[in-house]
Structure formats: C-alpha cells, structure tokens
Design a protein around this motif. Sequence first.
Motif, mmCIF file in Angstrom:
data_model
loop_
_atom_site.group_PDB
_atom_site.id
_atom_site.type_symbol
_atom_site.label_atom_id
_atom_site.label_comp_id
_atom_site.label_asym_id
_atom_site.label_seq_id
_atom_site.Cartn_x
_atom_site.Cartn_y
_atom_site.Cartn_z
ATOM 1 N N ILE A 123 0.877 -1.170 0.000
ATOM 2 C CA ILE A 123 0.000 0.000 0.000
ATOM 3 C C ILE A 123 0.913 1.218 0.000
ATOM 4 O O ILE A 123 1.523 1.563 1.016
ATOM 5 N N LEU A 124 1.063 1.839 -1.164
ATOM 6 C CA LEU A 124 1.936 3.011 -1.294
ATOM 7 C C LEU A 124 1.163 4.235 -0.839
ATOM 8 O O LEU A 124 0.189 4.648 -1.463
ATOM 9 N N HIS A 125 1.584 4.782 0.289
ATOM 10 C CA HIS A 125 0.880 5.909 0.884
ATOM 11 C C HIS A 125 1.462 7.210 0.347
ATOM 12 O O HIS A 125 2.542 7.649 0.759
ATOM 13 N N LEU A 126 0.747 7.840 -0.539
ATOM 14 C CA LEU A 126 1.198 9.057 -1.205
ATOM 15 C C LEU A 126 0.571 10.260 -0.502
ATOM 16 O O LEU A 126 -0.525 10.696 -0.834
ATOM 17 N N ASN A 127 1.277 10.801 0.496
ATOM 18 C CA ASN A 127 0.752 12.019 1.122
ATOM 19 C C ASN A 127 1.530 13.254 0.696
ATOM 20 O O ASN A 127 1.292 14.341 1.200
ATOM 21 N N GLY A 128 2.477 13.063 -0.221
ATOM 22 C CA GLY A 128 3.012 14.183 -0.961
ATOM 23 C C GLY A 128 4.255 14.863 -0.444
ATOM 24 O O GLY A 128 4.919 15.572 -1.206
ATOM 25 N N TYR A 129 4.611 14.655 0.845
ATOM 26 C CA TYR A 129 5.709 15.444 1.403
ATOM 27 C C TYR A 129 6.577 14.614 2.332
ATOM 28 O O TYR A 129 6.110 13.706 3.019
ATOM 29 N N LEU A 134 -4.307 -0.251 -7.922
ATOM 30 C CA LEU A 134 -5.651 0.170 -7.552
ATOM 31 C C LEU A 134 -5.514 1.513 -6.844
ATOM 32 O O LEU A 134 -4.786 1.614 -5.852
ATOM 33 N N LEU A 135 -6.205 2.532 -7.344
ATOM 34 C CA LEU A 135 -6.030 3.893 -6.831
ATOM 35 C C LEU A 135 -7.157 4.278 -5.885
ATOM 36 O O LEU A 135 -8.337 4.089 -6.185
ATOM 37 N N VAL A 136 -6.771 4.807 -4.715
ATOM 38 C CA VAL A 136 -7.708 5.420 -3.767
ATOM 39 C C VAL A 136 -7.177 6.824 -3.521
ATOM 40 O O VAL A 136 -6.063 6.995 -3.025
ATOM 41 N N SER A 137 -7.976 7.833 -3.858
ATOM 42 C CA SER A 137 -7.449 9.193 -3.813
ATOM 43 C C SER A 137 -8.539 10.161 -3.392
ATOM 44 O O SER A 137 -9.679 10.080 -3.881
ATOM 45 N N GLY A 138 -8.201 11.051 -2.461
ATOM 46 C CA GLY A 138 -9.166 12.060 -2.084
ATOM 47 C C GLY A 138 -8.902 12.635 -0.720
ATOM 48 O O GLY A 138 -7.858 12.405 -0.102
ATOM 49 N N GLU A 174 -15.910 10.108 3.897
ATOM 50 C CA GLU A 174 -16.901 9.073 3.545
ATOM 51 C C GLU A 174 -16.564 8.406 2.222
ATOM 52 O O GLU A 174 -16.588 7.180 2.111
ATOM 53 N N GLN A 175 -16.226 9.217 1.216
ATOM 54 C CA GLN A 175 -15.900 8.630 -0.081
ATOM 55 C C GLN A 175 -14.599 7.843 -0.004
ATOM 56 O O GLN A 175 -14.461 6.776 -0.614
ATOM 57 N N MET A 176 -13.636 8.311 0.773
ATOM 58 C CA MET A 176 -12.364 7.591 0.910
ATOM 59 C C MET A 176 -12.576 6.238 1.591
ATOM 60 O O MET A 176 -11.962 5.232 1.208
ATOM 61 N N HIS A 177 -13.451 6.207 2.593
ATOM 62 C CA HIS A 177 -13.747 4.918 3.228
ATOM 63 C C HIS A 177 -14.348 3.950 2.211
ATOM 64 O O HIS A 177 -13.968 2.774 2.162
ATOM 65 N N LEU A 213 -2.569 2.219 -4.369
ATOM 66 C CA LEU A 213 -1.961 3.551 -4.335
ATOM 67 C C LEU A 213 -2.925 4.463 -3.585
ATOM 68 O O LEU A 213 -4.005 4.782 -4.087
ATOM 69 N N LEU A 214 -2.571 4.843 -2.381
ATOM 70 C CA LEU A 214 -3.451 5.639 -1.531
ATOM 71 C C LEU A 214 -2.945 7.070 -1.487
ATOM 72 O O LEU A 214 -1.887 7.360 -0.925
#
Length: 796
Positions: A200-206, A234-238, A242-245, A282-283
């Motif tokens: 699970i690649l956690h992309l929080n940007g910084y 598989l992409l989860v982004s936002g 609620e939508q992220m869950h 990809l989160l």
Amino acid sequence: MTASSLSEHDIKLIDRYWRAANYLSVGQIYLMDNPLLREPLRPEHIKPRLLGHWGTTPGLNFIYAHLNRVIRQRDLDMIYICGPGHGGPGMVANTWLEGSYSDIYPQVSQDAQGMKKLFRQFSFPGGIPSHAAPETPGSINEGGELGYSLAHAFGAVFDNPSLIAACVIGDGEAETGPLASSWHGIKFLNTVRDGAVLPILHLNGYKIANPTILGRASDEDLFQLFRGYGYDPLLVSGHEPEQMHRDMAQALDSALDQIANFQQQARSHQATDRLPRWPIILLRSPKGWTGPQTVDGKKVEDFWRAHQVPVSSCRENDEHRQILQRWMRSYQPENLFDEHGQLKAELRSLAPVGDKRMGASPWANGGRLRRELMTPALQSYAVEVISPGETQAESTAALGDYLAGIFRENADNFRLFGPDETASNRLSKVFDVTSRTWLAAQKPWDEQLAPDGRVMEILSEHQCQGWLEGYLLTGRHGLFNCYEAFIHIVDSMFNQHAKWLKVTRKLPWRAPISSLNYLLSSHVWRQDHNGYSHQDPGFIDHVANKKADIVRIYLPPDANTLLCVADHCLKTWDRINVIVAGKQPSPQWLTLDDAVKHCAAGMGVWYWAGTVEEGETPDVVMACAGDVPTIETLAAVDLLREHLPALRIQVVNVVDLMALQTRDQHPHGLSEQVFDALFTADKPVIFAFHGYPGLIHRLTYQRNNHRNFHVHGFREEGTTTTPFDMTVLNELDRFHLAQEAILRVPSLQGKTDEFLDVLQEKIAAHHRYVREYGEDLPEVQNWKWPSQQGSDAAPE
C-alpha cells in the motif's frame, strides 16, 4: 475495483474507529494529563518537549481500520508492516484499541487511567520510542530508518502460505535505494508455497521539508511504473472521509479477491501464469489529514509542516493550546470512549480477536513459531586430514556440501540468500538439492532456476538482508553469503537489526528468533585479481562496535573449523554471527575432532607447529586469525625453525575473535589465566590478522601483555596483483612476520643480521619475480608445512 458491500452504517463505524485512533495518536504526541479533555487544556497538561510525527499517522490509522474489517470478514492471517518512518503513534494507538497492547503491558489498561499512561510514555524519558520499534506489538520492522519494510514483507511470507503481509510504504521511503529495488520481490514469490504481500503506497506528498517524487507523479505515470514492475495498481485518492472509506473498502476487497483467486488457482494446479500480476494499492491522502489546516497563518494540512508537530508551542502559547484543543475535540472523544475511558462496545467489535489481531499475530513475534533447525552430522562432510597442511581443499566447498544436507532436512524452514554469489563462493553443492528461486521468464538454456528453488539470489545486498531479516523475524532460519568487501552495503541494515535484538532481550514477551548469520567469502586476501575496490575487511570492525551479547565474529582457518563454526552459528538465536572464510584451495590443518575442540575453546596453542611443549615458556608467540594469516604465520614459523632452531616459538590460532576481549567485555572472553597461558604475560606477540590491525588492539587493550602485541594485517595497500603480493604489500607475509619476530626478541638482537638480510632479499626477489612473470615465486606457490614437524603430536 469490485463494489464493496460496506453499508452506510459500516462506514460510520469505521470512521469513528479511525477517529479514535487519530485522537489517541494526537494525545500521545501532546498530552501528559487530561487524556479525555474533560476539562479545558492547561499548560501543565502538555508535555514540556513535543516529539513525534503526525503527518503520516492518520493515513496509517485509516489503513489499519480497514484491514481490521477484511481480517474479520475473511478470517485472514495478516501482519501490518509500517514503512513510514515515525508512524509509532498510529501503531501504538491501534494496538491499544484492539487490546493487544494492554495484553502485553497491563499497566497501560484500556481505560482513562491507561490512556493517560499511553499518552505520557510516548517519546518521554523512560517511555517508548516515537517509531514502530521492538516494543511495539505487531511490529517486525524497525521504523527508525527508512527503506526496509517491503523487503521484510516478502521475507515474512516466504514459506508462509496462509500469511498476508500488508506493507505500508511511505512515498518518502519509496525514494530510498533498498525500497526502490524491493518492488522486484514478486518475481520470487511462489503462489503455491508462499503467502502474499499487499503493498500500500501511501502518497501524502511530502517528506520533512520537501515534496516527494512519487507524490508529484501523475496517476498515469504511477500506473505505468507499477505495471512495468508487474503489479496491478488500484487507486484510492481524495480528502473527503466518507468517499475515501468507500473507495478503500472497494480497493481492499478487489485486491484480496485477486490474491485469493491467484492462490486458489495455483494451489489447485489450474493457474496458467506462475507469475500473476499482484495488486498494489496507491493511496493518496493529505499529509496530516484531519489535523489543523493552518497555524499562525501558514498552511499545515496537506503540506510538509504537518510532518512532525503541527502546533509547536502549546504549553507557552494560549492560541496554540486552543488550536490543539479544537483539533482533538473535532474527533468527538465522547462519541468514541465511554465514561470509563474505554472504547465503546460497538467500536470494540470492529477489531479482530485473539491472534487474528495484527498486534497479537504470532508471525509478528516469530520466536513463537520458531522450529529448531535440523542439522546433519558433521562427520559426513569433514575433510580428511592425515597430517597438518598435507591436504588441500576449498573450505567453503565443504560448507556447501553441509548446507545441501540442511536443505535436505528442512523443506520449509531454511533458505540461503546471496547477491548472485552462491556458485562463486563455492557453495554449488546446494544445487544438488535445490535451485535458485525464479518465477520470471526462463530460457531453454537457463540452469538451476525453478519456482520452488530455495536459494534466493538477487543482485542487491539490501534485498538479501531484508528478505533474510523478514524470514528470521517470522520464525525461520537462514544464511547470507556475500563477498566480504561489499557486505558494507548493508552496514546500516546490520545496525538496525543489532539494535532490534538488543532491545528485544529486555522484552520477555518477544520470543527469541534465529540468529542472523553472515558468511563472508571472496575475502580481501584473495581478491588480488579484482583489485583494490574488492579489498576491504572492515565489516568486522563495524560489527565489533555492537553490544557484546549480540555479535560474534569467527575466522576459521580451514574447512573443518568452518564446518564446526557454521554448525554452531545456525543453531543459535538472538545473535548476529559473522563468519569469514576463503574459497580458494588451501592447506587443511585440523581433523574434525581437533577442530571441534579448537572451536569450542575459541583459540588455542598449536603445539605441533611451535617449538615448545605445554607448560614451557616461549621466546615469542606467533599468533594468527584468519585462513591466509594462518598460512603465512606457519610459513614464517617454518623459516624460523629452519634458521633459528633454538628459538622457542608458541603458535596460537584464534577462531573466535571476540574471545580476545576480557570476560567482563564479552561473554566469550577468556579468563586472564587462560589468556596469559596462550599469549604470555611479557613475551612479544607477532599477530597476523585477517583485518585492520587496530581491531586487535581494541579487543586486547585490557590484557596484561597488550603492550607486546605487534599486529600485522590489512593496511589499506591493495592493487591488482598476485595473492602473495597482497600479503607483502601489507607486510602480512611470512618474510615480514619472521623479521618482526627476530626484531622483537631481545636475545636475538645483533645476532641475526645475516638472516634478516636473507629475508629482505627474499622480499626483493619476490617483488622482481611477480612483476616479470605475473605469478608468485615457486617457493611460495609450492610451500607446504613439513609433515615431519607435525607428525609427533595432535593438532591441539
């Protein structure tokens, strides 16, 4: 992605659980009292030093909550590997919520009083670290250093067919070299006999103060990158919870359906592709998600300022303290915890139970699962030694035969790891039993490649080390073989594992794991052909810095001592054992019986090589540690015996390097009485050593006779040359050792000038010969220990 069956009610429950974990995470960073905010925050409620990392934590909590759901619904065996550096608040919060933390640490109970202790102990003197550490239930990955999580995950699932390792990789961590090569692990994952890794690649940007490379990549580029590696992204982004869950639930269900389908097909022999396209999630979520959006007018959430402590002056600054209070109350703690501070019943029911909890998984405490390694009898692999030095053999080839025996007796409990050097290091006998693990495409002419092979080769020392660590930490056994000069690549990984072992010694709930064993061959003294870049024995200096009860260093002089040392090391636990042994044909000195006695003692006098009997006082001690130093020492002794027959010489060979230290410095240290019997209390000791001379002085500085130790070893002189010239360049050769002995014995001063001139001429003749003919002098190449000298006494 397949549609998830998650209802609105389910989503609300998971969101509340996530908020509870976030609340506990913030509390750990900031509070030492008033854990449930039942009164307004005052300065004395805030820790005097604010330490910890918030930015990655809400994403880790989000993932943990969703993994709990699928574990319960699918009855999974799953571990959680926390890659992002200092994600400790999240790991501790979630294990406390599920109860595994309080099971281990009853004083940190699941109520208001326990919550206060949970908060106070975090990054506090006498407390716990801020990262996922050995003290953290469920952890097999030391979070203090980045880059090793995914390699650990693959190592954990090898030979564990029921296990899924959910590995969270931070996008900052993904920039490290070890992690960048870890993606290839799926090419070594056998769907039939191994478990699965869900990255699970956690992309929080910084990162700390910069954007991350993968965080700034487009979705299209990321999809192409990971499809190129062989994954199905598989992409989860936002940002909106609620939508992220909902999206995360769908992604997990889809990924786990794929994994189950791959395994079912492979294990029922219906698979058409032995290397499936494994899922990766990809989160994308904001850095510091759900935290303050701004502080002092500066952007915090979704920016690098959220990385550590977003609100930094809560004790001194009323406005900052109000920001913290609003932040923590935004999670609605009264809707999460009851009047006793316990997690509300409907939320407690979301966590798995028993060993299914990720904090209580036996695979995250691998000593609970550890089975003893079955080892064959050494007699079947011993090299026959009629008289010392008469037999020539490749020591590591004998070890390879022994390792083949281990493979025969341990079908799913042992693996051999190395960076494409198994054959080079003369361990090829293992291929009579097993092949190299290989799931990627094969050519008709390929050799010793098989999906069910048990020799793990990848040209990355980082992966070999990480895979082996993951394998050991989940209860199995292994050996890492490597060229000596290039084991330095994993210096830092060695550091982290040594620190892990040191800490676990004080944690009674951590069951012992098998030792991490290194075999270093192709060593400094036989890298003459590859040149200076391959000539470095310094890893053992690095190892010797660690706690005495953790590390061991062995320098066996021949095949039978190597067999004894390896057999011992593979049966140990909670240690790091380093064995340095050459692979070239060399003289064999000890029978197996004598080798067993010699290795048990750690070092000893070879009376057959010297000119004194037991109990007599020598004029000089000729000591050696390492296979080439042993040869050169005995060759020097041969010269001295021939030209100075009245000189009383005692030969001491050292196998266990750490036994040179005093008993209070190392458990293997010899007593003063035994040490003085070997090295005397006042006679010169000419010590031929495999590595840098300074290490011997470090190890012996408290010994009675240290002032008389004169150590010859690697002096950083190297080039492309001949084997013997390597020793001459560093004054480890027989001629320099003989000269040193003469110059250090007071009774010989002024009486041996002619012999000293002979030795100097031999050095000069050698210099001329190798530069004219490109090989060593015939008298060097053909030298043997005179058999009649060793015929009257046993080698020990």
